[in-house]
Design a protein around this motif. Sequence first.
Motif, PDB file in Angstrom:
ATOM      1  N   ILE A 200      23.048  24.013 -15.217  1.00 19.65           N
ATOM      2  CA  ILE A 200      23.233  22.560 -15.352  1.00 19.65           C
ATOM      3  C   ILE A 200      24.521  22.249 -16.108  1.00 19.65           C
ATOM      4  N   GLY A 201      25.406  23.238 -16.195  1.00 17.79           N
ATOM      5  CA  GLY A 201      26.746  22.970 -16.694  1.00 17.79           C
ATOM      6  C   GLY A 201      27.009  23.256 -18.147  1.00 17.79           C
ATOM      7  N   VAL A 202      26.060  23.876 -18.839  1.00 15.08           N
ATOM      8  CA  VAL A 202      26.296  24.202 -20.253  1.00 15.08           C
ATOM      9  C   VAL A 202      27.223  25.407 -20.324  1.00 15.08           C
ATOM     10  N   GLU A 203      28.321  25.237 -21.030  1.00 16.07           N
ATOM     11  CA  GLU A 203      29.325  26.274 -21.136  1.00 16.07           C
ATOM     12  C   GLU A 203      29.568  26.655 -22.593  1.00 16.07           C
ATOM     13  N   ARG A 204      30.309  27.718 -22.764  1.00 15.80           N
ATOM     14  CA  ARG A 204      30.682  28.181 -24.098  1.00 15.80           C
ATOM     15  C   ARG A 204      31.308  27.030 -24.903  1.00 15.80           C
ATOM     16  N   GLY A 205      30.798  26.839 -26.107  1.00 15.82           N
ATOM     17  CA  GLY A 205      31.315  25.794 -26.980  1.00 15.82           C
ATOM     18  C   GLY A 205      30.635  24.451 -26.845  1.00 15.82           C
ATOM     19  N   ASP A 206      29.876  24.220 -25.764  1.00 14.51           N
ATOM     20  CA  ASP A 206      29.156  22.961 -25.602  1.00 14.51           C
ATOM     21  C   ASP A 206      28.050  22.860 -26.647  1.00 14.51           C
ATOM     22  N   ARG A 207      27.750  21.638 -27.071  1.00 16.96           N
ATOM     23  CA  ARG A 207      26.663  21.419 -28.014  1.00 16.96           C
ATOM     24  C   ARG A 207      25.391  20.984 -27.289  1.00 16.96           C
ATOM     25  N   VAL A 208      24.278  21.564 -27.728  1.00 15.24           N
ATOM     26  CA  VAL A 208      22.963  21.273 -27.159  1.00 15.24           C
ATOM     27  C   VAL A 208      22.026  20.916 -28.301  1.00 15.24           C
ATOM     28  N   VAL A 209      21.420  19.743 -28.237  1.00 14.68           N
ATOM     29  CA  VAL A 209      20.447  19.334 -29.259  1.00 14.68           C
ATOM     30  C   VAL A 209      19.056  19.766 -28.819  1.00 14.68           C
ATOM     31  N   ILE A 210      18.329  20.378 -29.734  1.00 15.93           N
ATOM     32  CA  ILE A 210      16.967  20.858 -29.487  1.00 15.93           C
ATOM     33  C   ILE A 210      16.016  20.052 -30.357  1.00 15.93           C
ATOM     34  N   TYR A 211      15.151  19.280 -29.712  1.00 21.40           N
ATOM     35  CA  TYR A 211      14.175  18.427 -30.407  1.00 21.40           C
ATOM     36  C   TYR A 211      12.801  18.883 -29.941  1.00 21.40           C
ATOM     37  N   MET A 212      12.327  19.960 -30.556  1.00 21.23           N
ATOM     38  CA  MET A 212      11.153  20.667 -30.048  1.00 21.23           C
ATOM     39  C   MET A 212      10.106  20.864 -31.139  1.00 21.23           C
ATOM     40  N   PRO A 213       8.836  20.943 -30.738  1.00 18.60           N
ATOM     41  CA  PRO A 213       7.806  21.332 -31.697  1.00 18.60           C
ATOM     42  C   PRO A 213       7.965  22.811 -32.047  1.00 18.60           C
ATOM     43  N   LEU A 214       7.193  23.262 -33.007  1.00 22.07           N
ATOM     44  CA  LEU A 214       7.294  24.655 -33.445  1.00 22.07           C
ATOM     45  C   LEU A 214       6.533  25.548 -32.463  1.00 22.07           C
ATOM     46  N   THR A 215       7.221  25.923 -31.389  1.00 25.73           N
ATOM     47  CA  THR A 215       6.648  26.726 -30.315  1.00 25.73           C
ATOM     48  C   THR A 215       7.607  27.851 -29.963  1.00 25.73           C
ATOM     49  N   PRO A 216       7.154  28.865 -29.231  1.00 23.78           N
ATOM     50  CA  PRO A 216       8.076  29.914 -28.782  1.00 23.78           C
ATOM     51  C   PRO A 216       9.231  29.364 -27.955  1.00 23.78           C
ATOM     52  N   GLU A 217       8.978  28.302 -27.186  1.00 20.07           N
ATOM     53  CA  GLU A 217      10.042  27.735 -26.362  1.00 20.07           C
ATOM     54  C   GLU A 217      11.178  27.178 -27.218  1.00 20.07           C
ATOM     55  N   GLY A 218      10.858  26.658 -28.396  1.00 18.06           N
ATOM     56  CA  GLY A 218      11.911  26.205 -29.291  1.00 18.06           C
ATOM     57  C   GLY A 218      12.807  27.350 -29.725  1.00 18.06           C
ATOM     58  N   VAL A 219      12.205  28.494 -30.036  1.00 15.89           N
ATOM     59  CA  VAL A 219      12.956  29.698 -30.399  1.00 15.89           C
ATOM     60  C   VAL A 219      13.776  30.187 -29.209  1.00 15.89           C
TER      61      VAL A 219
END
Length: 634
Positions: free
Chosen positions: A126-145
């Motif tokens: 989906i276009g995420v490349e080196r240096g891009d910022r990604v915000v993670i707003y996740m509960p405390l689950t393995p998927e967050g890790v």
Amino acid sequence: MTERTPERPADRMPTPQSVLARLRYDPAADIEHARADPDGFWLAQAQEHEWTRPPTQALRWDRPHHQWFADGETNITLNALDRHARGEARTRAALIWVSEDEQAHIYTYGTLLDRVERFAAGLKSIGVERGDRVVIYMPLTPEGVIAMLACARIGAVHSVVYAGLGVSALRDRIQDAGAKVVITADVGYRRGKLVDLYATAAEAIGDLISVDYLVLLERIKTLHREHDMRTVAWEDLMTRGRAPAESVEAEHPLFILYTSGSTGKPKGVVHTHGGYMVGTSYHMKALLDVHPGDVFFCTSDIGWIVGHSYIVYGPLVSGSTVMFREGAPDFPDTGVLWRLIEKFGVNVLFTAPTALRLFMKLGEAVLKPYDLSTLRVVACAGEALNPEAWRWAQEHVAGGTGEGAHAVVIDNWWQTELGAPTIGTHARWPVRPGYAGKALAGVDADVVDEQGAPVAVGEQGYLVIRRPFPSMMRGVHGNDEKYAAVWNENPAGYTSGDLAMKDEDGYISILGRSDDVLSVAGHRIGSADVEDALVSHPAVAEAAVIGIPDALKGEAIIAHVILRQGLGYETQVGRGLRASITEHVRHQLGPIAAPAEIRVVDSLPKTRSGKIMRRVLRAQALGQDPGDLTTLEG
């Protein structure tokens, strides 16, 4: 600022021989090596890791900027996943995740690597490349890790936002980071209730045209029938191949983590692949005494630095097994934490003083049904560990202070900006209740006056770090001036913002903040952030907040507000108005920032220049002498 007096230096508790015999690491040689040759010491630690280009030098320092292992290349996931999954550790448990209803899910190093490779490929698709910022707003689950590791794997920069924060707080962080992708889940669980995360995330991105995709992990398939047009399913991204780890420079940004400052909006602290990897994993063995084969239970959250360092990166780089759990420590019952320690044979527990004080309040009967003898270290961080809580935990969790003890309770101090423990009490050292400990290997910490000169033993001063170490932040995202300020405020070095005192043996006690940052249950909250949220309520014209001592949370937030005149609010001062203001702050910033009390006042104490004198409000709340009032507005 909450001040407290530590116990006399003579009041120290040596570690019982029964515990010493169980410890597996002695840091004494490291401390001597680091004193004699700090660069050589840290370079030796770096050489224990896997590099695509091994570094030949440790520190480059042009104050305030510093770099570590700058001629080296690696990827932190090569060390956290690949090197373990290639060998006999492939079938070793990497993660033990426990849901709020106590269902355990185990991910081996091989399984975790597979999930991370797949999700990393999905992000690239989906276009995420080196240096891009990604915000993670996740509960405390393995998927967050998995999301964190997947970003790191492809050289993207993740910014985890605690899932308890509200719409405005999330939106501000997305904008400041310049994130093009946000990752969330439909819900989290807290005390048996669903927390609607997707609705918050969708509202936060609203008209933010910089966000291209909202990745959604659906835990309850029927909750959200209408999605933002940018929404893409987590499951879809897991079907788009596998991504290898991209080799990056040691100084390549790994993550941005926002922390409250004393003024203005939260600052985005930047950490990097190489130095952060070396620093956090070193303390797994040297301070926490965690080794491959051990079960390490961390009760923090990935939304905070402790979760980054000691749920995700530190344990996985060290090849140990980390356990974490979604939900409150006393729900569905007060025995759940201790039941899990017994069930999984936990060796080291990393928790917060707030949790220990909670169980101290509940009483030791809560612990008695459970066998905690597998524990050998209980480490606390996030706020000051008061002597009463230490004594209770040593007696009832660790087995006492005599030769029947099976564990030792230790304190340690650090910050989001520092990345890893900085001052602490090694399990082999005598514990001094009320003191966090001494400067750890490779750390040059001191207590100084405003001119940078060391203060006398037993005197209060400013806690500073004279020289960089690898896990320290490299900057503040988009604001080099704010980063430079923490190095330039005091001539002695990096200024922590904490007041402290030191005894004759180098043990340091943290006395409280020297700025307007509140500490609620170990979470740093800027007074300016809460005040901004308060005045955005239609009833509030002006506001000032203070922190006062709280037996459980460390500090409780008390808000003083002046109401807008002529709009009718001043005639409706009651429970309804106070509840409305509190809920407004909760929505804007999240539950942790909600004031414990709203006090409606006619005026606020100010200097002649218009600055609110919060110390006067604090003194009034505590029944203390407010001190010099010569600058108070007439």
